[in-house]
Motif scaffolding. Structure first.
Motif: not given
Length: 875
Positions: A605, A628-631, A633, A637, A644
């Motif tokens: 970050s 971490d796939t939520e907060d 990338t 991610y 996908h």
């Protein structure tokens, strides 16, 4: 049944391979009282006399049915002792093949492995003849009913069908009234759920006509089980399935409104549908293009597929989508799964849809009670295959007759799929029965009651933990009728057998049930027909390129981008952790470059202090954010986005390639989950996880380069990879210039390592650390696949091939990419008056900007088809 547990252990003991059928007869418990025993071919009585001396319950070693006796006698070498090994092979095959049944409400996530039992359901030739005759009669009857309901409606006028039952059904589509479907047949695939009564007679419990599932799963079941019991499969003369699938496909082609070769697609709701695996599997098996609603468009009442090269006509749809979602213009306006204008194309007779929209009302459980009279009226025949006794509570007399019988019946909703929401009356308390009775009186038309039928029970194998045994389980058989021509059908000689879980008497996959292969035996020759056409003249084949839909092309493009992005961020994370813990950890230019690169590629970050300020905080934040796939990338991610994109084009990937992607994500997340268990976030363990992922991504690269056909879809995948590589490497060199890392020994070596060119550089330039040598290898060398020159040259070639340009010519879109032939080492090494490498910085920025712009141009031209509105592309 506990009295058998002590002796069942001997199933895998000495002598198990001798007289296996006798062992099975002696050790397998009988079916529950009141149920038909498939293993022994007889009913298990419920009366008190059943416990008298000489009864079956007292002597469970009664002879097996002849077909089951032959099956157990053909277990092959090892007999019962080998069944646990075969069970493990079965589970491994299901896992390796990626067979899944997704459950929307499953808290464990959308992917759920398919459940398959070891033993098949065996159906004798005599029993199958009864089923086949009855199913053929029923599909013909249902097609006639549908033709009348959407035509003259004589059945409604004569009160043979209640209007409230038909026109009150949400599946009745008024826009289809008066429409004669292309090919003259409404139902191309119909499924019937059958059960045996205690006397051993088959009856119909329900029917599926909208988009019946099971045709793909039963194929996979057959492939797995037939390989586990090859001797029994051969000697029992099990009927094959391929001829029916070929007849279905040929029938669809003959009935399609096309003068030449008909193009048929399989319409799926998408990867999140519960049976998406089956959609992709069937499309691959039948040779159909798997499409979603966004892949299709209607122009002038004709249906087209949006491909990379433009619109191509579609003549037939094998739909796996519920009717209400088909057309947002005339049906559900909030549907994003259908095709606007599709119903108008159907009404114009320009496209065949299997099944014709509007068949959902035929799935109503209540309809079963009216079929005997309808059969006499429409066919002049009595039903050959009876239905389970059914009362539609919308008729007052039926409701009054059935209310006192609720405790011994099954309550189902009148409309929609009833299997998952059925309520067993015997499981309700007196108070609950009263509540249900009141609900039925208030909403009579919404409820239907069927008599309770104890399902027949088949043997299942429960092995492991020293408790090997045969356990009887209740079953439901789904049989399929498919159209092989206009008003002509045939029955698939097999089916999808669903087995109830131990705690339930309802055979439902959504309620945790399992499945079994279905072996239909024949007394004659086994049909060896395959889908291969051996009589096709060579002159009529020619070269056919595989068409790629715009959606598939876009997903392949992003599959390439995320594969490359995952590999780049993984390499950057490894290099960062190695540098932070190596002998060069005090190099400020190196740490500054790594900090900028980590933020630029979302590994860290921007709020985290740079490595030059707080090295340990920086390292801890990097490790904590890997998965971490939520907060964030970060690597995790990108890996999830890769999977996908791959899932959306699964029918184009080999099973090994898909398994590799799934395994890579699972291993990575599992490894990262252990990193912070003790709060230490060890760099050593993190590096081990990243190195494992590096091996997986290398294998993915190999599969993409060597295991995929070089069609337009692959060219987009490759273009996505090179576009991503161009932007990443150009930005890396740009940051290295800005931070001074290129002029620091440790930074210099790190840049070469990030380009994966360390061995080549030292082999060619020995110990040189000057800028000219680095630029020669990492920018100009068109033999180095990690150099900007090679990437731009290859990318321009891919784009030219994709556009169909003549040799030596470049399309306008390729001119977006810089031409490496115009680059000069001397110019790049020049400094301006301030000592800056302005030309080099401009070149690197040009490469970065070109990557972003090219992505937009490719999307406009091939994916959204909005490129025509742009005055110039790449100028």
């Amino acid at each position: 049944m506990d009295q058998h547990n002590d002796t069942v252990d001997s199933l895998s003991g000495p002598g198990a391979q001798e007289a296996a059928s006798a062992l099975a007869a002696a050790l397998a418990p009988p079916a529950a009282p009141g149920h038909f025993d498939e293993l022994r071919g007889t009913a298990i009585p419920v009366s008190a006399e059943s416990m008298q001396p000489g009864s079956l319950l007292q002597h469970p070693a009664a002879s097996l049915a002849p077909t089951w006796a032959r099956f157990f006698d053909q277990l092959g070498h090892g007999g019962f002792a080998d069944l646990n090994r075969r069970t493990e092979n079965l589970k491994r095959q299901v896992r390796d093949n990626g067979i899944s049944y997704n459950v929307y409400a499953d808290a464990g996530g959308p992917q759920r492995p398919w459940s398959l039992d070891l033993f098949p359901l065996i159906i004798s030739p005599e029993s199958w003849r009864q089923i086949e005759t009855g199913v053929l009669q029923r599909v013909k009857l249902l097609d006639r009913i549908m033709a009348d309901v959407y035509g003259p409606q004589q059945l409604l006028a004569r009160n043979l069908l209640p209007p409230a039952l038909v026109q009150g059904d949400p599946g009745y589509l008024r826009p289809m009234h008066g429409v004669t479907p292309a090919g003259g047949t409404h139902l191309h695939i119909a499924a019937f759920d059958l059960a045996r009564d205690p006397d051993g007679d088959w009856c119909v419990v329900s029917q599926r006509t909208q988009a019946p599932s099971g045709l793909g799963y039963l194929l996979e079941n057959r492939l797995i089980i037939s390989r586990l019991f090859p001797e029994a499969f051969r000697d029992l003369k099990v009927q094959r399935l391929a001829a029916t699938y070929r007849s279905l496909l040929e029938g669809l082609r003959r009935m399609c409104p096309a003068d030449a070769d008909a193009r048929i697609v399989l319409l799926t709701p998408g990867p999140y549908n519960e049976t998406y695996f089956e959609h992709a599997y069937l499309a691959r098996y039948l040779g159909l293009t798997l499409v979603e609603g966004s892949d299709l468009t209607v122009r002038d009442q004709r249906l087209y597929l949006k491909t990379l090269q433009g619109l191509e006509p579609v003549h037939g749809i094998l739909k796996r989508l519920d009717d209400e979602f088909l057309d947002p213009l005339e049906l559900r306006s909030d549907s994003r799964l259908g095709v606007p204008g599709l119903l108008q194309a159907i009404r114009a007779g320009n496209v065949l849809v299997a099944n014709a929209p509007g068949s959902a009302f035929l799935e109503s459980t209540a309809l079963l009670g009216f079929l005997p009279a309808l059969s006499r009226h429409l066919l002049g025949e009595e039903l050959q295959l009876p239905s389970l006794a059914t009362w539609w509570c919308g008729e007052r007399a039926a409701m009054e007759a059935v209310l006192p019988q609720l405790a011994s019946g099954v309550i189902k909703p009148t409309h929609g799929a009833a299997g998952a929401s059925a309520v067993l009356g015997k499981s309700l308390s007196v108070r609950e029965l009263d509540e249900w009775a009141g609900r039925i009186v208030r909403e009579a038309e919404e409820h239907t009651v069927q008599s309770y039928l104890p399902l027949s029970q088949m043997p299942t194998w429960q092995g492991g933990q020293g408790r090997d045994r045969i356990v009887p389980r209740s079953l439901m058989l789904r049989v399929f009728a498919v159209a092989d021509g206009t008003q002509s059908w045939r029955v698939l000689p097999g089916g999808l057998t669903r087995i109830a879980s131990a705690a339930l008497e309802i055979a439902s996959m959504q309620r945790g049930g399992s499945s079994a292969d279905t072996w239909v035996l024949t007394q004659g020759e086994v049909d060896s027909t395959s889908l291969l056409q051996h009589d096709q003249p060579a002159v009529e084949i020619g070269h056919r390129s595989r068409g790629t839909s715009s959606r598939a092309g876009e997903n392949l493009f992003w599959l390439g981008r995320y594969t490359e992005r995952c590999e780049n961020t993984n390499r950057l994370a490894r290099l960062t952790l190695q540098s932070l813990n190596g002998e060069d950890q005090s190099s400020q230019p190196l740490l500054a470059w790594l900090s900028e690169m980590a933020v630029d590629n979302a590994l860290i970050s921007p709020k985290v202090p740079a490595a030059t300020q707080a090295r340990r905080v920086f390292q801890r934040s990097l490790i904590a954010g890997l998965a971490d796939t939520e907060d964030a990338t970060s690597v995790g991610y990108n890996l999830g986005a890769l999977r996908h994109a791959a899932s959306a084009v699964r029918e184009r990937l080999s099973q090994e390639q898909w398994n590799l992607i799934v395994r890579a994500e699972q291993d990575f997340l599992r490894g990262c989950g252990k990193l912070g268990e003790h709060g230490d976030y060890s760099s050593v363990e993190a590096l081990r996880v990243l190195e494992t992922l590096s091996g997986h991504t290398a294998a993915m690269t190999g599969a993409q380069n060597d295991r995929m056909t070089r069609d337009d879809g692959w060219r987009l995948l490759s273009s996505g990879r090179h576009l991503e590589r161009l932007g990443f490497l150009a930005a890396a060199l740009g940051w290295a210039l800005d931070t001074g890392a290129l002029f620091d020994e440790a930074g210099f070596e790190a840049v070469v390592a990030l380009f994966d060119s360390t061995i080549t550089f030292h082999a060619q330039y020995q110990q040189r650390h000057d800028l000219a040598a680095l630029l020669d290898l990492l920018v100009l060398d068109r033999d180095n696949p990690r150099s900007l020159g090679w990437v731009t040259q290859t990318l321009r070639g891919r784009l030219a091939k994709l556009a169909g340009s003549a040799p030596g010519e470049l399309p306008q879109i390729a001119l977006t990419v810089p031409d490496p032939q115009q680059w000069s080492l001397e110019a790049m090494c020049e400094r301006d008056a301030q000592g800056n490498y302005t030309l080099l910085q401009d070149l690197l920025q040009h490469c970065t900007d070109a990557a972003y712009r090219l992505s937009d141009d490719l999307g406009a031209r091939y994916f959204t088809h909005s490129g025509d509105a742009r005055q110039s592309v790449g100028a």
